[in-house]
Write a protein that holds these residues in place. Structure first.
Motif, PDB file in Angstrom:
ATOM      1  N   GLN A 185      -1.047   5.626   3.254  1.00 50.88           N
ATOM      2  CA  GLN A 185      -2.887   4.966   2.973  1.00 50.88           C
ATOM      3  C   GLN A 185      -3.285   3.954   4.304  1.00 50.88           C
ATOM      4  OE1 GLN A 185      -3.602   3.866  -1.453  1.00 50.88           O
ATOM      5  NE2 GLN A 185      -3.978   2.268  -0.195  1.00 50.88           N
ATOM      6  N   LYS A 201       0.898  -0.818   0.151  1.00 48.42           N
ATOM      7  CA  LYS A 201       0.028   0.309  -0.126  1.00 48.42           C
ATOM      8  C   LYS A 201       0.877   1.136   0.131  1.00 48.42           C
ATOM      9  CE  LYS A 201      -0.779  -0.402   4.810  1.00 48.42           C
ATOM     10  NZ  LYS A 201      -1.352   0.381   6.251  1.00 48.42           N
ATOM     11  N   LYS A 218      -5.901   1.382   3.294  1.00 51.43           N
ATOM     12  CA  LYS A 218      -6.521   0.717   2.928  1.00 51.43           C
ATOM     13  C   LYS A 218      -5.154  -0.283   2.020  1.00 51.43           C
ATOM     14  CE  LYS A 218      -9.730  -0.757  -1.382  1.00 51.43           C
ATOM     15  NZ  LYS A 218     -10.012   0.461  -2.539  1.00 51.43           N
TER      16      LYS A 218
END
Length: 504
Positions: free
Chosen positions: A231, A227, A233
């Motif tokens: 970030q 990622k 997610k």
């Protein structure tokens, strides 16, 4: 299918841009006498397709029976991983077609694993500790084994045909699945190796698996995603299948991090897929798009009743657990008298269990450490394998050490003896005899070699006569060279001083 690239970024550049997220599925073959659901022998290396029953072959009308020892082994593994043990758990059918799965489904566990919600502390080389959370440890059966014929690599690519051996079909497996591991950063490959090493140590310590990775007793599916920095997610993951050495796990994670980074930098999305590890090139290649659970059409196994546990049974098994690995390490260090640095080096080299077995076989901790951290580790590094994979046994080291202590050979000659044993020339004593490696103890040949060395270095002889006794080492070296290392260095020194009329 989305195209992927085999371009890679440097590891440092990948770490500057991305954070890795790891996950591991470690498959542990149990060493039960029989298979998970049949009475067929659970044995390695037998003639293909001899350890099978109608149950293993999925013939019509057969009914499986759960191996009770395998269930207890699964509970012990769960307890060692600090997991909760299910009061009731079920088996399920995981449906897929593959030639080495004759039933066209694998009997496994899905929604109700026998052990869940655990954790294990993993210590890295510098003492840093990562806590890895365990999602589940569940029971299942192994598949058969395909041997690909006619190609140059032994892989399915380029093979003319494949042979299937169902001896492994139905062997009891425990699959240990981690929760996503974040925060390792650039130490992700090191953590991967250390985690699999810790699982191998635990199951071997429990006595539930032979834990020989070269035989596939412990295999790792390594999941990697990246990622962008900052970030939250997670990225799309790939799963490198059936990695079966500690070094390969480390290298596979490193490569996938570098490959993912290059794919993402190119603007191409990562394809969720399985990958195959290639030790010769230290790279992965595409396998198949990764299936989700729905694709396997899991449903409850209708031919098996639930496994029901109770507190008394679990506590009985807990009481049977051996000394935890962390406590074992502290005890061994104290027993062996190693310094903190010496013991850390032993653990990092992956030879602690080998040294323990060698000490138990009859040599001192100092001798065992000398061999495993010296000559054996040197050879393993040259061969790019783990020390335990070289084929050196504790009994071999005991025999070599006995020959050294008896004066039959010296340290230098012992390495030549080891060459012969590993080449299949016989026992250490037989190799010494066949290769003529015994130490020269007859003073006659030694004096002849000494006279030659003194004649070749008259200036050194004059220094020794003048009182510089330390210079005798140069003459000893000349004698050792002349005798191909087969002289007794201590006796040579005595004879040199006698020859020169110098008190030693």
């Amino acid at each position: 299918m989305t195209a992927v690239t085999d371009e890679v970024l440097s590891f440092d550049e990948a770490m500057e841009k991305y954070d890795p997220v790891l996950g591991f599925e470690v498959h542990v073959e149990l060493n039960t006498k029989t298979k998970m659901f049949s009475s067929a022998p659970n044995a390695f290396g037998d003639v293909p397709n001899t350890n099978v029953t109608p149950v293993d072959l999925g013939l019509p009308g057969v009914l499986p029976v759960v191996n009770g020892v395998a269930v207890e082994s699964a509970i012990k593994i769960g307890l060692a991983l600090n997991c909760k043990i299910a009061e009731k758990c079920y088996f399920a059918r995981k449906n897929y077609f593959y030639p080495d799965t004759p039933k066209n489904f694998q009997t496994s566990q899905f929604e109700d694993p026998i052990a869940y919600d655990g954790s294990i502390d993993i210590e890295l080389a510098d003492g840093t500790v990562f806590t890895v959370e365990i999602e589940r440890a569940h029971m299942e059966e192994d598949a058969g084994k395909l041997t690909h014929m006619g190609g140059s690599t032994g892989r399915i690519q380029g093979a003319e045909f494949s042979l299937v051996d169902y001896n492994r079909a139905g062997v009891p497996l425990i699959e240990i699945v981690t929760k996503p591991i974040v925060g390792a950063g650039s130490r992700a490959p090191e953590l991967a190796k250390a985690y699999v090493a810790a699982i191998r140590e635990i199951v071997k310590n429990l006595g539930v698996s032979d834990a020989r990775m070269e035989r596939g007793n412990v295999r790792c599916d390594a999941n990697v995603s990246l990622k962008p920095k900052g970030q939250e997610k997670f990225g799309t993951r790939t799963e490198t299948k059936n990695v079966n050495s500690l070094r390969a796990v480390e290298h596979a994670v490193t490569y996938e991090i570098q490959r993912h980074a290059a794919v993402l930098d190119s603007g191409t999305p990562i394809l969720q897929e399985t990958r195959h590890w290639h030790e010769d090139t230290r790279s992965t290649t595409s396998g198949r798009p990764k299936s989700d659970a729905d694709d396997y059409r899991y449903f409850p196994e209708p031919d098996l009743v639930p496994v029901v546990t109770n507190e008394a049974w679990i506590e009985k098994l807990r009481a049977e657990l051996p000394e935890p690995p962390a406590e074992r390490r502290k005890r061994l260090q104290a027993d062996w008298g190693y310094s903190d640095a010496e013991f850390r080096d032993v653990v990092n080299a992956g030879v602690m269990s080998s040294i323990e077995d060698t000490v138990a076989a009859g040599v001192s901790a100092a001798v065992a450490r000398k061999w495993w951290m010296g000559e054996i580790s040197r050879r393993a590094k040259l061969a790019d394998v783990e020390p335990a994979e070289l084929g050196v046994t504790p009994e071999l080291i005991v025999e070599l050490n006995a020959l050294i202590e008896s004066g039959k050979i010296n340290d230098k000659l012992s390495r030549d003896v080891l060459d012969g044993v590993l080449a299949g020339e016989g026992t250490p004593a037989e190799v010494v005899e066949q290769r003529g490696l015994a130490v020269v103890s007859d003073d006659g040949p030694l004096l002849e070699a000494i006279d030659g060395a003194l004649a070749a270095q008259p200036d050194v002889a004059d220094k020794i006569r003048g009182g510089k006794i330390q210079a005798v080492g140069a003459i000893v070296g000349g004698v050792m060279k002349a005798t191909r290392g087969q002289a007794d260095a201590g006796r040579v020194r005595e004879l040199i001083l006698q020859r020169l009329g110098v008190e030693g």
